[in-house]
Scaffold this active site. Structure first.
Site, PDB file in Angstrom:
ATOM      1  N   HIS A   6      39.199  35.316  31.514  1.00 47.53           N
ATOM      2  CA  HIS A   6      39.801  36.106  32.594  1.00 47.53           C
ATOM      3  C   HIS A   6      40.727  35.259  33.451  1.00 47.53           C
ATOM      4  O   HIS A   6      41.786  35.702  33.878  1.00 47.53           O
ATOM      5  CB  HIS A   6      38.717  36.691  33.497  1.00 47.53           C
ATOM      6  CG  HIS A   6      37.965  37.807  32.857  1.00 47.53           C
ATOM      7  ND1 HIS A   6      38.589  38.820  32.193  1.00 47.53           N
ATOM      8  CD2 HIS A   6      36.646  38.069  32.785  1.00 47.53           C
ATOM      9  CE1 HIS A   6      37.680  39.659  31.732  1.00 47.53           C
ATOM     10  NE2 HIS A   6      36.490  39.219  32.071  1.00 47.53           N
ATOM     11  N   ARG A  60      48.290  52.849  30.596  1.00 44.28           N
ATOM     12  CA  ARG A  60      46.916  52.962  30.066  1.00 44.28           C
ATOM     13  C   ARG A  60      46.078  53.742  31.082  1.00 44.28           C
ATOM     14  O   ARG A  60      45.517  53.155  32.009  1.00 44.28           O
ATOM     15  CB  ARG A  60      46.317  51.567  29.869  1.00 44.28           C
ATOM     16  CG  ARG A  60      46.903  50.779  28.698  1.00 44.28           C
ATOM     17  CD  ARG A  60      46.200  49.427  28.569  1.00 44.28           C
ATOM     18  NE  ARG A  60      46.364  48.835  27.257  1.00 44.28           N
ATOM     19  CZ  ARG A  60      47.214  47.844  26.988  1.00 44.28           C
ATOM     20  NH1 ARG A  60      47.996  47.359  27.930  1.00 44.28           N
ATOM     21  NH2 ARG A  60      47.293  47.349  25.769  1.00 44.28           N
ATOM     22  N   ARG A 112      49.463  57.451  28.236  1.00 44.41           N
ATOM     23  CA  ARG A 112      48.548  57.627  27.099  1.00 44.41           C
ATOM     24  C   ARG A 112      47.301  58.325  27.631  1.00 44.41           C
ATOM     25  O   ARG A 112      46.740  57.897  28.643  1.00 44.41           O
ATOM     26  CB  ARG A 112      48.187  56.259  26.534  1.00 44.41           C
ATOM     27  CG  ARG A 112      47.029  56.320  25.566  1.00 44.41           C
ATOM     28  CD  ARG A 112      46.823  55.019  24.876  1.00 44.41           C
ATOM     29  NE  ARG A 112      46.098  54.064  25.692  1.00 44.41           N
ATOM     30  CZ  ARG A 112      45.897  52.803  25.324  1.00 44.41           C
ATOM     31  NH1 ARG A 112      46.414  52.341  24.186  1.00 44.41           N
ATOM     32  NH2 ARG A 112      45.219  51.976  26.082  1.00 44.41           N
ATOM     33  N   GLU A 168      47.871  53.465  15.491  1.00 44.32           N
ATOM     34  CA  GLU A 168      46.936  52.331  15.603  1.00 44.32           C
ATOM     35  C   GLU A 168      46.000  52.280  14.407  1.00 44.32           C
ATOM     36  O   GLU A 168      45.308  51.299  14.175  1.00 44.32           O
ATOM     37  CB  GLU A 168      46.069  52.483  16.863  1.00 44.32           C
ATOM     38  CG  GLU A 168      46.868  52.546  18.141  1.00 44.32           C
ATOM     39  CD  GLU A 168      45.996  52.851  19.338  1.00 44.32           C
ATOM     40  OE1 GLU A 168      45.658  51.912  20.056  1.00 44.32           O
ATOM     41  OE2 GLU A 168      45.666  54.029  19.562  1.00 44.32           O
ATOM     42  N   ASN A 197      47.686  46.020  18.534  1.00 43.35           N
ATOM     43  CA  ASN A 197      46.400  45.354  18.791  1.00 43.35           C
ATOM     44  C   ASN A 197      45.310  45.995  17.938  1.00 43.35           C
ATOM     45  O   ASN A 197      44.496  45.312  17.320  1.00 43.35           O
ATOM     46  CB  ASN A 197      46.010  45.464  20.266  1.00 43.35           C
ATOM     47  CG  ASN A 197      47.115  45.009  21.191  1.00 43.35           C
ATOM     48  OD1 ASN A 197      48.000  44.265  20.769  1.00 43.35           O
ATOM     49  ND2 ASN A 197      47.095  45.457  22.432  1.00 43.35           N
ATOM     50  N   ASP A 198      45.304  47.314  17.913  1.00 48.05           N
ATOM     51  CA  ASP A 198      44.312  48.011  17.094  1.00 48.05           C
ATOM     52  C   ASP A 198      44.752  48.103  15.640  1.00 48.05           C
ATOM     53  O   ASP A 198      43.936  47.949  14.734  1.00 48.05           O
ATOM     54  CB  ASP A 198      44.047  49.412  17.657  1.00 48.05           C
ATOM     55  CG  ASP A 198      43.024  49.369  18.772  1.00 48.05           C
ATOM     56  OD1 ASP A 198      42.028  48.641  18.619  1.00 48.05           O
ATOM     57  OD2 ASP A 198      43.226  50.035  19.802  1.00 48.05           O
ATOM     58  N   ARG A 236      38.781  42.773  17.049  1.00 47.21           N
ATOM     59  CA  ARG A 236      39.706  42.052  17.927  1.00 47.21           C
ATOM     60  C   ARG A 236      39.007  41.233  19.004  1.00 47.21           C
ATOM     61  O   ARG A 236      39.633  40.449  19.720  1.00 47.21           O
ATOM     62  CB  ARG A 236      40.735  43.013  18.541  1.00 47.21           C
ATOM     63  CG  ARG A 236      40.185  44.026  19.504  1.00 47.21           C
ATOM     64  CD  ARG A 236      41.178  45.142  19.770  1.00 47.21           C
ATOM     65  NE  ARG A 236      41.891  45.014  21.031  1.00 47.21           N
ATOM     66  CZ  ARG A 236      42.618  45.963  21.586  1.00 47.21           C
ATOM     67  NH1 ARG A 236      42.777  47.120  20.987  1.00 47.21           N
ATOM     68  NH2 ARG A 236      43.228  45.794  22.728  1.00 47.21           N
ATOM     69  N   CYS A 294      53.837  49.294  21.650  1.00 47.34           N
ATOM     70  CA  CYS A 294      53.283  48.895  22.947  1.00 47.34           C
ATOM     71  C   CYS A 294      52.137  47.900  22.799  1.00 47.34           C
ATOM     72  O   CYS A 294      51.497  47.548  23.775  1.00 47.34           O
ATOM     73  CB  CYS A 294      52.852  50.120  23.742  1.00 47.34           C
ATOM     74  SG  CYS A 294      51.667  51.134  22.855  1.00 47.34           S
TER      75      CYS A 294
HETATM   76  C1  PEP Z   1      47.086  48.691  20.930  1.00 47.35           C
HETATM   77  O1  PEP Z   1      46.045  48.971  20.322  1.00 47.35           O
HETATM   78  O2  PEP Z   1      47.991  47.975  20.464  1.00 47.35           O
HETATM   79  C2  PEP Z   1      47.303  49.203  22.291  1.00 47.35           C
HETATM   80  C3  PEP Z   1      48.454  49.087  22.907  1.00 47.35           C
HETATM   81  O3  PEP Z   1      46.229  49.769  22.902  1.00 47.35           O
HETATM   82  P1  PEP Z   1      45.035  48.938  23.572  1.00 47.35           P
HETATM   83  O4  PEP Z   1      45.389  47.483  23.535  1.00 47.35           O
HETATM   84  O5  PEP Z   1      44.906  49.472  24.953  1.00 47.35           O
HETATM   85  O6  PEP Z   1      43.900  49.295  22.681  1.00 47.35           O
HETATM   86 MG    MG Z   2      44.711  50.484  21.120  1.00 47.91          MG
END
Ligand code: PEP
Ligand code: MG
Length: 571
Positions: A190, A297, A333, A432, A455-456, A466, A503
């Site tokens: 953090h 978000r 979102r 995702e 990311n997902d 992750r 994103c």
């Molecule tokens: C992602 O999954 O790339 C994303 C932008 O959503 P989050 O990181 O909030 O899961």
């Molecule tokens: Mg995501």
């Protein structure tokens, strides 16, 4: 004596300043027995109240200085401080063993922290840090010890500490605190995330740096390379000053891109947007000249609340963001909860694999009343700006159509009630889940736009959690498998005349940007502080060249091969 160290460069920047040693005051915790257990319990309860008050103040400060996403960690602290199970165990120990409150608190919080620390999961390990942070607060209050208030620092220093808690970090004033270095911690702690938001250079994980400095020493740190020198020589100071100057120059060059379009050297235009977690983050987005908000978000609104946020509360929040951005688009979102994002007031089912389970759009489609509340709030707010809505975690056409059906129902209901809403709202989806990338074309027939959540997408494509550092080597944004899925999404959507954004973290990754531009990505949404340097980078790219680069990269076999191709390209 001059000493050199190498740690983890956790937050960019170069600084030279005087050492400020953040030393913990040692508190002697005896196991002396007490006779008046009731009084001891009252003392313990008062210290909890005290801790909660302190956390509230810090959370407010963090919201102001850092934004909602980072401030959310203090909700976790609040949860720890008001955790009934932990509190009961401490009170039971006081009553049953006639233990003094300090000792009982220290033992029980220590047990909880060790339990979390021993878990393999990186996210759970972070929870141990939260417990220790709160425990320290309660223990200090019980012992009547005031901890060093870092917010009171009023001369230029670099903080040297064993660890910097999120509470400490949130209170740093960057006018005076030119950086910090710690014995423990890494890039995803953090403290590191907050340091990056505050733009304070930081080097972490230096093992025993605290043993090698004294207050008043000079220290030079480089948050990019992880280099630290205590009492640097004149020559070393010159080198650090040169690096600092180069970085400053680079920032100045970035700043020149304020107010400019995001175009390649041969005039191919794209859009660079900001990711935000609350309306308060709009200020940072505007300061960095975001052309839009590409991802709001909305779940932070839910995570910050004590109960499901009402339609009115949500309406206020969305309206504030829309008004703040003026005529620029804001993509909100819908609720993306579940997985690692939990709520205090909602019991998620016990699942073997929460990331593969009841989360995001799956939950919204199951809890339609909660979904309707959000959609109504969004529609009502739409009159205040340029709203776009997207659904998270869509895997199938049916899911998208069902979500859209709910959206249409909310519109019908508002119409019947005579409540106004905009009639040009784009409704899109996040890509995702690999399944969605594979049938992007079919989905794009229904969606107005797509935004790739790398990311997902990465964790589902590689089947690597992750949050789990043991499999983090599979976080490979440049792997041809990921590049292929991104390319399929862009081609699929474009063939239906729809725009595609990104994103996930990859959108702001310097290495990935030339490839993404080359694949024809239309919108890049990233943390606000990355926007201007991305715009500058793009201005130096030639669209025809990066198109070729991207098509070559996709044909390669490994991430390393793609990296080598990029190195050659950047020469
Ligand atoms: C992602 O999954 O790339 C994303 C932008 O959503 P989050 O990181 O909030 O899961
Ligand atoms: Mg995501």
């Amino acid at each position: 004596m001059n000493k050199k160290f190498n740690g983890i460069g956790a937050s960019s920047g170069v600084s030279i300043a005087k050492v400020f040693e953040l030393i913990e005051q040692k508190i002697n915790i005896s196991n002396d027995k007490i006779s008046d257990t009731k009084k001891e319990i009252e003392k313990f309860k008062a210290s909890i109240d005290d801790a909660i008050k302190q956390i509230e103040v810090i959370k407010e400060r963090a919201l102001k200085n850092l934004g909602a996403e980072e401030a959310a960690v203090f909700d976790a602290h609040m949860q720890v401080a008001s955790d009934p199970a932990m509190s009961k165990e401490i009170q039971d120990m006081i009553t049953n063993e006639k233990c003094n409150a300090l000792h009982a608190t220290s033992v029980i919080t220590g047990n909880y922290a060790s339990m979390f620390e021993s878990m393999d999961d990186e996210y759970m390990k972070e929870r141990a840090a939260d417990i220790k942070d709160v425990a320290k607060r309660i223990i200090n209050s019980l012992a009547g010890v005031k901890s060093t208030d870092v917010s009171m620092i009023n001369e230029e220093v670099i903080i040297v500490a064993y660890d910097l808690t999120p509470s400490d970090t949130a209170q740093l004033d960057k006018k005076f605190v030119k950086g910090f270095v710690t014995d423990i911690g890494g890039r995803t702690s953090h403290a590191a995330i907050m340091a990056r938001s505050l733009e304070i250079p930081a080097v972490l994980g230096l093992n025993d740096i605290t043993k090698h400095v004294n207050s008043g020493d000079k220290i030079a740190i480089n948050g990019d390379t992880g280099e630290v020198i205590v009492n640097p020589s004149d020559n070393e100071i010159v080198n650090f000053e040169n690096s600092a100057r180069e970085l400053e120059e680079s920032k100045k060059l970035d700043a020149k891109f304020k107010g400019k379009k995001s175009v390649t050297s041969d005039n191919h235009q794209i859009e660079i947007a900001a990711n935000i977690g609350s309306p308060k983050d709009v200020e940072g987005a505007k300061e960095n000249d975001a052309e839009a908000v590409g991802l709001f978000r909305s779940e932070f609104l839910y995570m910050d609340a004590k109960d499901w946020p009402t339609e009115e509360e949500q309406y206020k929040s969305y309206s504030e963001a829309l008004k703040g951005m003026g005529n620029k688009k804001v993509v909100v979102r819908t609720l993306d909860i579940g997985g690692d994002k939990i709520l205090n007031y909602f019991k998620f089912p016990d699942e073997m694999n929460p990331f593969l389970g009841y989360r995001a759009i799956r939950l919204s489609l199951d809890k339609k009343d909660i979904f309707q509340t959000q959609l109504r709030a969004l529609l009502r707010a739409s009159v205040h700006g340029k709203l776009a809505i997207m659904f998270p975690m869509i895997a199938t056409v049916d899911e998208f159509l069902n979500a859209k059906k709910e959206y249409d129902k909310a519109k019908e209901d508002l119409k019947k009630e005579g409540i106004e809403f905009a009639n040009d709202i784009e409704v899109g989806m996040m890509v995702e889940v690999p399944a969605a990338a594979v049938i992007a074309k079919q989905l794009a027939k229904h969606a107005d736009f797509m935004s790739i959540g790398t990311n997902d997408l990465m964790q589902y494509t590689m089947a690597s959690d992750r949050m789990n550092e043991k499999v983090s080597y599979l976080y490979q944004p440049l792997n041809p498998s990921i590049l292929t899925l991104i390319n399929m999404t862009i081609e699929g959507a474009h063939s239906e005349g729809k725009w595609v954004g990104m994103c996930g973290e990859m959108a702001g990754d310097k290495n990935a940007i030339p490839l993404l531009v080359g694949m024809g990505l239309d919108e890049f949404s990233m943390s606000a502080t990355s926007i201007l340097s991305a715009r500058r980078q793009i201005s130096n790219l030639n669209y025809e060249e990066v198109k070729k680069l991207a098509s070559e990269a996709i044909k390669l076999s490994t991430q390393d091969e793609v990296k080598k191709l990029l190195e050659k390209f950047n020469k």
